[in-house]
Enzyme design. Structure first.
Site, PDB file in Angstrom:
ATOM      1  N   ASP A 191     -76.035  53.856  -9.896  1.00  0.00           N
ATOM      2  CA  ASP A 191     -75.383  52.810  -9.675  1.00  0.00           C
ATOM      3  C   ASP A 191     -74.874  52.352 -11.171  1.00  0.00           C
ATOM      4  OD1 ASP A 191     -73.475  50.721  -8.302  1.00  0.00           O
ATOM      5  OD2 ASP A 191     -75.285  49.332  -8.633  1.00  0.00           O
ATOM      6  N   ASP A 193     -72.751  48.732 -11.657  1.00  0.00           N
ATOM      7  CA  ASP A 193     -72.849  47.308 -11.911  1.00  0.00           C
ATOM      8  C   ASP A 193     -74.118  46.862 -11.662  1.00  0.00           C
ATOM      9  OD1 ASP A 193     -69.933  45.957 -12.199  1.00  0.00           O
ATOM     10  OD2 ASP A 193     -70.043  48.186 -11.171  1.00  0.00           O
TER      11      ASP A 193
END
Length: 401
Positions: A191, A193
């Site tokens: 991922d 963020d």
């Protein structure tokens, strides 16, 4: 001595290590025609412990002590030898024990941390077969190979180790099934963020546009299950309408990387791993990271722009939780990599399906619910902690950094 000449014995050699200590003893055993059944050696701070399980030669002359030459060699080398008869260990019939690897990682690991870890393992009926130091000085990472009875519940051990991690904010404990694929991983998917970078890009854009409070309120409603991810993304992106695209580009050019991110990607690339970002964030940021770090693939949401301003809409399929898992599977198939050879790393609820799809799902600085659902978690260390979970040692890491 506690052994007769005909006994199977365990020879334990201890003392200052020398360049020919091991070869001297194994040579004497070979000359005597002894059968070597097992061997283990470790050197800690120059002190040797060498264990040899040996069965003497059936053709040895009667009345001759087959271990006398070993004792004489020990005196010459300045080490001690314990000769102890052992009963043959019969392999019990039935299923094999369950084998796991437990990795403990912290800034420093002292007796208190190692005791807490081994005590928790003992409480769960896990038997420690081997402990290996992965870090150098100071002691910061250890790997324990453990077994559980065939009928044990591994989820109980996982919960116990997770609880230990939560009790110790400077100490991560990871549990992995020992298998062919543990050290055979070939792809790491992350991922973006709050995982690869320390911020949430949409929050920073909202601050720049003066709508942060409104965006945060929508995020909060989504986290409480009052709307699904797709709808929450649409509503938050709509609030960005009119923001100058240059603000997004400047943010993307200066993204703050999470501790250990550069080391992780650099080592993975040197070792031939494929790397990917699969993010519910925005493509300008993900592609900037891809170029900056040399990541192989980047998938994320694209913001629509007209006349240099954001329109408040996205283009194409939204990268939500289900889409993340689909992209991981598609990418692995495209690269000819088994799912068992994929590591997925994320911090939020929309990463759960992706983590479940991968051979090893890692919750990184995540909330308790995701940490409980993931295979393992990292909260105290940086992203480079993942390298220890691969079984790499600090010495090996020096060779590729």
């Amino acid at each position: 001595m506690t052994a007769r000449p005909s006994d199977t014995v365990l020879l334990t050699v201890t003392g200052r290590d020398g360049p020919d200590t091991t070869s001297r003893f194994t040579g004497l055993l070979a000359d005597a025609g002894a059968e070597l059944l097992d061997v283990e050696q470790v050197v800690v701070q120059g002190l040797l412990t060498l264990a040899l399980l040996v069965r003497p030669s059936a053709s040895a002359p009667e009345g001759q002590d087959p271990w006398q030459a070993l004792l004489l060699a020990a005196r010459e080398l300045g080490v001690t030898v314990d000769v102890r008869a052992v009963a043959p260990v019969a392999t019990p019939p039935g299923p094999e024990p369950l084998r796991y690897v437990v990795t403990g990682v912290g800034k420093t690991l002292g007796a208190r941390e190692v005791h807490a870890l081994t005590a928790r393992l003992a409480e769960q009926g896990a038997r420690v077969e081997r402990i290996t130091r992965l870090s150098e000085t100071p002691l910061g990472s250890v790997e324990l190979h453990v077994t559980l009875p065939p009928d044990a519940d591994p989820s109980s051990l996982k919960r116990a180790l997770l609880a230990l991690s939560m009790e110790s904010p400077t100490f991560d404990v990871a549990l992995q099934r020992e298998s062919l694929y543990r050290r055979g991983k070939r792809m790491v998917v992350m991922d973006m963020d709050s995982t690869l970078i320390r911020i949430e890009v949409i929050d920073e854009l909202a601050r720049a546009h003066g709508v942060h409070a409104k965006v945060a309120a929508i995020t909060e409603r989504a986290m409480h299950g009052e709307m699904d991810y797709d709808e929450s993304l649409r509503q938050r992106v709509a609030l960005l309408a009119g923001l100058d695209v240059q603000v997004l580009r400047e943010l993307a050019a200066n993204l703050p990387l999470t501790e250990g991110a550069e080391t992780l990607i650099r080592v993975l690339k040197r070792l031939g791993y494929r790397t990917a970002v699969i993010s519910g964030g925005f493509s300008v940021a993900a592609e900037a990271l891809q170029a900056r770090l040399g990541i192989d693939f980047a998938y994320s949401n694209m913001l629509e722009a007209q006349d240099g301003k954001l329109t408040g809409r996205t283009v194409g399929t939204i990268v939500n939780a289900r889409r993340k898992a689909e992209l991981l599977e598609t990418l692995a198939k495209q690269e000819g990599i088994l799912l068992e050879q994929v590591i997925a790393v994320g911090d939020g609820a929309n990463d759960l399906l992706m983590l479940e799809k991968a051979g090893l799902g890692i919750a990184f600085r995540a909330k308790p619910k995701l940490r409980e659902a993931a295979d393992t978690s990292i909260s105290a260390g940086g992203l480079d902690t993942i390298l220890y979970l691969l079984g790499l040692t600090a010495r090996e890491l020096r060779e590729v950094t």
